[in-house]
Scaffold this active site. Structure first.
Site, PDB file in Angstrom:
ATOM      1  N   HIS A 180      -7.081  12.607  -3.132  1.00 14.88           N
ATOM      2  CA  HIS A 180      -6.605  12.270  -1.875  1.00 14.88           C
ATOM      3  C   HIS A 180      -5.312  13.069  -1.100  1.00 14.88           C
ATOM      4  O   HIS A 180      -4.607  14.053  -1.970  1.00 14.88           O
ATOM      5  CB  HIS A 180      -5.871  10.934  -2.147  1.00 14.88           C
ATOM      6  CG  HIS A 180      -5.369  10.056  -1.166  1.00 14.88           C
ATOM      7  ND1 HIS A 180      -4.170  10.105  -0.579  1.00 14.88           N
ATOM      8  CD2 HIS A 180      -6.124   8.948  -0.268  1.00 14.88           C
ATOM      9  CE1 HIS A 180      -3.966   9.382   0.485  1.00 14.88           C
ATOM     10  NE2 HIS A 180      -5.080   8.690   0.696  1.00 14.88           N
ATOM     11  N   ARG A 182      -2.504  12.525  -0.400  1.00  8.02           N
ATOM     12  CA  ARG A 182      -0.967  12.432  -0.850  1.00  8.02           C
ATOM     13  C   ARG A 182      -1.183  13.303  -2.438  1.00  8.02           C
ATOM     14  O   ARG A 182       0.219  13.521  -2.843  1.00  8.02           O
ATOM     15  CB  ARG A 182      -0.616  11.147  -1.215  1.00  8.02           C
ATOM     16  CG  ARG A 182      -0.269  10.241  -0.131  1.00  8.02           C
ATOM     17  CD  ARG A 182       1.192  10.611   0.568  1.00  8.02           C
ATOM     18  NE  ARG A 182       2.059  10.687  -0.711  1.00  8.02           N
ATOM     19  CZ  ARG A 182       2.741   9.818  -1.004  1.00  8.02           C
ATOM     20  NH1 ARG A 182       2.701   8.548  -0.452  1.00  8.02           N
ATOM     21  NH2 ARG A 182       3.523   9.536  -2.152  1.00  8.02           N
ATOM     22  N   LYS A 183      -2.200  13.825  -2.885  1.00  7.64           N
ATOM     23  CA  LYS A 183      -1.904  14.604  -4.008  1.00  7.64           C
ATOM     24  C   LYS A 183      -1.758  16.132  -3.583  1.00  7.64           C
ATOM     25  O   LYS A 183      -1.885  16.409  -2.521  1.00  7.64           O
ATOM     26  CB  LYS A 183      -3.422  14.528  -4.733  1.00  7.64           C
ATOM     27  CG  LYS A 183      -3.764  13.080  -4.998  1.00  7.64           C
ATOM     28  CD  LYS A 183      -2.516  12.150  -5.822  1.00  7.64           C
ATOM     29  CE  LYS A 183      -2.996  10.699  -6.016  1.00  7.64           C
ATOM     30  NZ  LYS A 183      -3.111   9.976  -5.058  1.00  7.64           N
ATOM     31  N   ILE A 184      -1.633  16.947  -4.689  1.00 12.01           N
ATOM     32  CA  ILE A 184      -1.099  18.186  -4.398  1.00 12.01           C
ATOM     33  C   ILE A 184      -2.020  19.075  -3.904  1.00 12.01           C
ATOM     34  O   ILE A 184      -1.962  19.881  -3.043  1.00 12.01           O
ATOM     35  CB  ILE A 184      -0.493  18.763  -5.726  1.00 12.01           C
ATOM     36  CG1 ILE A 184       0.852  17.998  -6.214  1.00 12.01           C
ATOM     37  CG2 ILE A 184      -0.247  20.242  -5.489  1.00 12.01           C
ATOM     38  CD1 ILE A 184       1.278  18.699  -7.394  1.00 12.01           C
TER      39      ILE A 184
END
Length: 378
Positions: A180, A182-184
């Site tokens: 997603h 929002r992940k790194i």
């Protein structure tokens, strides 16, 4: 205000755009050769034997429970302190989620908190590497083996984190990962399941693709007609080659992004050290977090509530977030009996996530910490 500081910005550039365009120009936009390559390279990067790309971490958790035969009448211990998808996956298979409390410093379940709610009906535990913070893999894996239960690792946020000197996926029976934004690293949406057992990887690939005994990619690549068979009732949880093309570029950025985030986190810790009542997240003794989320716990001595802090930051152009949610406090889980969860409720009420991303400058950081220091003086 003109100034606007985001809590998270995905690192996406021309390389990702070119890779996606190349996938489109190839004519192969569904699950295909780029997905297969992404699976192999991601598994290697996380210390796992096999990767199985899926449409999200949530679907990966669902498949993990299906793979292990979890169903009605079974209980699965999960942290309430996690995005609600962790608990939802248990309900997808008809089992009952049982909420365990967490450790105050890491936000993760421990052997003790799981054991406190484990019963004779417990078939599995979903342990979360919360916000990229690794749980104690050695202790919990050993305990799960002793209890005779399946340990599913929710590594949604944990790409690039380590435990005992190894990537958190190394040695795990099964892990689910998220891409997603929002992940790194991101593929827009998408996820991965990693396992060491080749038979498990084979069945996971079948489960994600309607239960077919031969993948659509292999069928289309064959020079002879292939009549596929559908071996079990399954799902459509596939990733596209467009997503995988982006993922391959992102995977090449992972080490650098984690190193940068750890530098920013270390500076946060240094700057916040002099502010009474604020406790920033730190590495556990057994591992290193990727700082997918940098959260701060607000103690009563700070004198300002978490929600007041969020409001002041927003008024001055800083996008922060409440701390990790608690599923048992959401309407979807109202009425589900559970033991007291005091640490979970403390963290979800008194923590906030501060901005941290590749565009976050030292000047931005000074500005954010300056607001926190000013609030403390009030």
């Amino acid at each position: 205000m003109d100034r606007r500081i985001q809590v998270m910005i995905p690192m996406l550039g021309e390389e990702e755009a070119t890779a996606a365009a190349d996938a489109i120009r190839s004519g192969w936009v569904a699950q295909g050769p780029r997905v297969a390559r992404f699976e192999t390279e991601f598994a290697a990067a996380t210390g796992a034997g096999h990767g199985v790309a899926v449409s999200s971490c949530t679907t990966g958790l669902h498949l993990a429970l299906v793979l292990h035969g979890i169903g009605p009448g079974d209980e699965v211990v999960v942290p309430s302190l996690s995005f609600i998808a962790t608990a939802n996956a248990v309900r997808y298979v008809g089992a009952t989620p049982v909420f365990a409390d967490v450790d105050l410093a890491t936000g993760n379940v421990t052997v003790e908190t799981v054991d406190a709610v484990r019963t004779g009906r417990t078939r599995a535990v979903i342990a979360v590497h919360q916000g990229g913070m690794p749980f104690d893999t050695a202790a919990l894996r050993k305990a799960a083996d002793g209890w005779g239960v399946t340990l599913v690792e929710d590594a949604a946020c944990a790409a690039g984190s380590t435990a005992y000197g190894q990537p958190v996926g190394a040695g795990a029976a099964i892990s689910a990962w998220s891409f997603h934004p929002r992940k790194i690293i991101t593929t827009g949406e998408g996820g991965m399941v990693t396992v060491d057992d080749p038979a498990a990887a084979t069945r996971l690939r079948r489960l994600r693709e309607h239960g077919m005994n031969v993948s659509a990619a292999d069928r289309h690549a064959s020079k002879q007609p292939v009549i596929e068979a559908y071996l079990e009732t399954a799902f459509n949880y596939r990733m596209t080659d467009i997503q995988a093309a982006v993922g391959l570029v992102q995977l090449g950025r992972l080490a650098g992004l984690v190193a940068q985030r750890r530098e920013i986190a270390a500076r946060y810790q240094e700057l916040l050290a002099g502010i009474d009542g604020l406790t920033p997240v730190r590495d556990p003794a057994y591992g290193q977090t990727n700082y997918q989320s940098f959260w701060v716990l607000i103690d009563p001595t700070y004198g300002v509530s978490r929600d007041e802090v969020l409001a002041e930051l927003a008024a001055r152009g800083v996008s922060a977030r409440r701390g990790i949610m608690a599923a048992h406090l959401e309407p979807a889980y109202a009425g589900l009996a559970h033991d007291p969860l005091p640490v979970t409720e403390r963290i979800t009420k008194d923590s906030l996530i501060l901005p941290l991303h590749h565009e976050f400058t030292a000047d931005d950081q000074d500005y954010v910490v300056g607001i926190l220091r000013e609030l403390a003086r009030r």
